[in-house]
Design an enzyme around this catalytic site. Structure first.
Site, PDB file in Angstrom:
ATOM      1  CG  ASP A 104     -13.750  47.919  37.428  1.00 43.53           C
ATOM      2  OD1 ASP A 104     -14.206  49.058  38.054  1.00 43.53           O
ATOM      3  OD2 ASP A 104     -12.980  47.328  37.861  1.00 43.53           O
ATOM      4  CG  ASP A 107      -7.100  46.344  32.058  1.00 39.57           C
ATOM      5  OD1 ASP A 107      -6.304  45.947  32.834  1.00 39.57           O
ATOM      6  OD2 ASP A 107      -7.142  45.783  30.983  1.00 39.57           O
ATOM      7  CG  ASP A 108      -3.377  48.898  37.968  1.00 39.63           C
ATOM      8  OD1 ASP A 108      -2.365  49.353  37.169  1.00 39.63           O
ATOM      9  OD2 ASP A 108      -3.418  48.927  39.195  1.00 39.63           O
ATOM     10  NE  ARG A 110      -5.967  43.328  30.446  1.00 41.49           N
ATOM     11  CZ  ARG A 110      -5.558  43.609  29.293  1.00 41.49           C
ATOM     12  NH1 ARG A 110      -4.790  42.666  28.548  1.00 41.49           N
ATOM     13  NH2 ARG A 110      -5.687  44.680  28.518  1.00 41.49           N
ATOM     14  CB  THR A 112     -10.044  43.390  39.589  1.00 40.59           C
ATOM     15  OG1 THR A 112      -9.466  43.634  40.714  1.00 40.59           O
ATOM     16  CG2 THR A 112     -11.735  43.539  39.829  1.00 40.59           C
ATOM     17  CE  LYS A 136      -3.523  53.069  36.304  1.00 41.11           C
ATOM     18  NZ  LYS A 136      -2.853  52.522  37.636  1.00 41.11           N
ATOM     19  CD1 TRP A 161      -2.933  57.558  42.447  1.00 41.44           C
ATOM     20  CD2 TRP A 161      -2.561  55.331  42.165  1.00 41.44           C
ATOM     21  NE1 TRP A 161      -3.914  56.794  43.140  1.00 41.44           N
ATOM     22  CE2 TRP A 161      -3.625  55.387  43.129  1.00 41.44           C
ATOM     23  CE3 TRP A 161      -2.336  53.910  41.948  1.00 41.44           C
ATOM     24  CZ2 TRP A 161      -4.160  54.419  43.848  1.00 41.44           C
ATOM     25  CZ3 TRP A 161      -2.802  52.963  42.502  1.00 41.44           C
ATOM     26  CH2 TRP A 161      -4.014  53.091  43.328  1.00 41.44           C
ATOM     27  CE1 TYR A 164     -10.022  56.847  37.726  1.00 39.94           C
ATOM     28  CE2 TYR A 164      -9.100  55.805  39.502  1.00 39.94           C
ATOM     29  CZ  TYR A 164      -9.403  55.803  38.139  1.00 39.94           C
ATOM     30  OH  TYR A 164      -8.839  54.811  37.454  1.00 39.94           O
ATOM     31  N   PRO A 165     -11.783  62.065  40.624  1.00 36.95           N
ATOM     32  CG  PRO A 165     -13.705  63.011  39.282  1.00 36.95           C
ATOM     33  CD  PRO A 165     -12.158  61.969  39.142  1.00 36.95           C
TER      34      PRO A 165
HETATM   35  P1  G4P Z   1      -7.949  45.589  37.191  1.00 39.77           P
HETATM   36  O1  G4P Z   1      -8.105  44.083  36.898  1.00 39.77           O
HETATM   37  O2  G4P Z   1      -9.044  46.424  36.917  1.00 39.77           O
HETATM   38  O3  G4P Z   1      -6.637  45.683  36.643  1.00 39.77           O
HETATM   39  O4  G4P Z   1      -7.853  45.712  38.832  1.00 39.77           O
HETATM   40  P2  G4P Z   1      -6.461  45.453  39.836  1.00 39.77           P
HETATM   41  O5  G4P Z   1      -6.904  44.003  40.256  1.00 39.77           O
HETATM   42  O6  G4P Z   1      -5.338  45.681  39.117  1.00 39.77           O
HETATM   43  O7  G4P Z   1      -6.941  46.538  40.930  1.00 39.77           O
HETATM   44  C1  G4P Z   1      -8.102  47.073  40.869  1.00 39.77           C
HETATM   45  C2  G4P Z   1      -7.952  48.113  42.362  1.00 39.77           C
HETATM   46  O8  G4P Z   1      -6.973  49.088  41.972  1.00 39.77           O
HETATM   47  C3  G4P Z   1      -9.305  48.845  42.346  1.00 39.77           C
HETATM   48  O9  G4P Z   1      -9.540  49.079  43.473  1.00 39.77           O
HETATM   49  C4  G4P Z   1      -8.593  50.104  41.589  1.00 39.77           C
HETATM   50  O10 G4P Z   1      -9.615  51.290  41.937  1.00 39.77           O
HETATM   51  C5  G4P Z   1      -7.426  50.339  42.005  1.00 39.77           C
HETATM   52  N1  G4P Z   1      -6.461  51.074  41.106  1.00 39.77           N
HETATM   53  C6  G4P Z   1      -5.670  50.481  40.273  1.00 39.77           C
HETATM   54  N2  G4P Z   1      -4.984  51.436  39.811  1.00 39.77           N
HETATM   55  C7  G4P Z   1      -5.402  52.677  40.280  1.00 39.77           C
HETATM   56  C8  G4P Z   1      -5.098  54.169  39.984  1.00 39.77           C
HETATM   57  O11 G4P Z   1      -4.321  54.516  39.172  1.00 39.77           O
HETATM   58  N3  G4P Z   1      -5.824  54.914  40.729  1.00 39.77           N
HETATM   59  C9  G4P Z   1      -6.620  54.697  41.553  1.00 39.77           C
HETATM   60  N4  G4P Z   1      -7.371  55.417  42.355  1.00 39.77           N
HETATM   61  N5  G4P Z   1      -7.016  53.392  42.010  1.00 39.77           N
HETATM   62  C10 G4P Z   1      -6.324  52.352  41.268  1.00 39.77           C
HETATM   63  P3  G4P Z   1     -10.558  48.020  44.349  1.00 39.77           P
HETATM   64  O12 G4P Z   1      -9.689  47.879  45.728  1.00 39.77           O
HETATM   65  O13 G4P Z   1     -10.342  47.034  43.573  1.00 39.77           O
HETATM   66  O14 G4P Z   1     -11.655  48.625  44.813  1.00 39.77           O
HETATM   67  P4  G4P Z   1     -12.508  49.896  44.234  1.00 39.77           P
HETATM   68  O15 G4P Z   1     -11.880  51.108  44.479  1.00 39.77           O
HETATM   69  O16 G4P Z   1     -12.863  49.503  42.969  1.00 39.77           O
HETATM   70  O17 G4P Z   1     -13.681  49.820  45.338  1.00 39.77           O
HETATM   71 MG    MG Z   2     -12.907  48.496  41.079  1.00 37.38          MG
END
Ligand code: G4P
Ligand code: MG
Length: 182
Positions: A104, A107-108, A110, A112, A136, A161, A164-165
């Site tokens: 992935d 890891d924000d 965590r 997901t 993070k 935050w 991403y490109p």
């Molecule tokens: P984790 O388990 O990996 O920590 O993920 P977490 O559930 O906390 O949240 C993941 C979602 O939050 C992802 O999007 C991820 O892209 C987005 N996200 C978290 N931190 C950042 C950040 O710093 N920048 C950006 N651009 N996005 C962040 P998602 O809604 O689950 O879907 P997708 O974008 O992967 O399709």
């Molecule tokens: Mg994601």
């Protein structure tokens, strides 16, 4: 347009370029290979993991299987549990006895990752290792299950935050903003 950059103070963000991501992933892939983890299959959490996983495959050439999970809704708020956008039977059939590299981009919280790892573990893989572009540095809500012993990280940025490109409206502006200190 999907824009996760809205409402964020520009100066507080990390802006990444494709080249920085490529270099980070190459280094990550080298460490995976050096550690003698030899996956049979890559599983990617879409959508954020797609491009990092494809770059990994340049260095670790294994089939890529996709699971689609979304933790944020259209209003950019986290949902209570990640939502399965796509979870193919085929992925599950291919897991028993296999060594899996789960990829992935971040890891924000965590949450997901925990959800996905527990779902994948139900299908009795031999081993799952996790690889993320960025972990993070923050207090995590989710927990990596005990059975997961390998965790590879590209970068460990502060809790800011990341832009991403692939989310950029203007890729040249993205490159100009890149602060190279992730
Ligand atoms: P984790 O388990 O990996 O920590 O993920 P977490 O559930 O906390 O949240 C993941 C979602 O939050 C992802 O999007 C991820 O892209 C987005 N996200 C978290 N931190 C950042 C950040 O710093 N920048 C950006 N651009 N996005 C962040 P998602 O809604 O689950 O879907 P997708 O974008 O992967 O399709
Ligand atoms: Mg994601």
């Amino acid at each position: 347009m999907l824009n996760k950059q809205k409402g964020i103070v520009v100066g507080d963000n990390y802006y990444l370029t494709y080249n920085e991501i490529h270099r980070t992933i190459r280094n990550l892939a080298d460490r995976i290979l050096d550690s003698d983890f030899n996956p049979d299959v890559i599983v990617v959490i879409g959508t954020g993991g797609f491009i990092p996983a494809r770059i990994i495959r340049t260095f670790i050439d294994r089939p890529i299987l996709t699971v689609g999970l979304q933790h944020y809704n259209k209003e950019n708020r986290p949902t209570e549990i990640p939502r399965k956008i796509q979870w193919i039977d085929e992925v599950e059939k291919k897991l028993p006895g296999k060594k899996v590299l789960l990829v992935d981009e971040v890891d924000d919280t965590r949450v997901t990752l925990e959800y996905c790892l527990n779902e994948l573990l139900r299908h009795k893989p031999a081993e799952i290792a996790v690889a993320v572009l960025a972990n993070k540095r923050k207090k995590k809500t989710g927990v990596i299950p005990d059975k997961i012993s390998r965790y590879y990280v590209g970068k460990e940025p502060d809790d800011r935050w990341i832009c991403y490109p692939w989310d950029a409206d203007d890729i040249d502006e993205q490159d100009r903003r890149s602060n190279h200190d992730l």
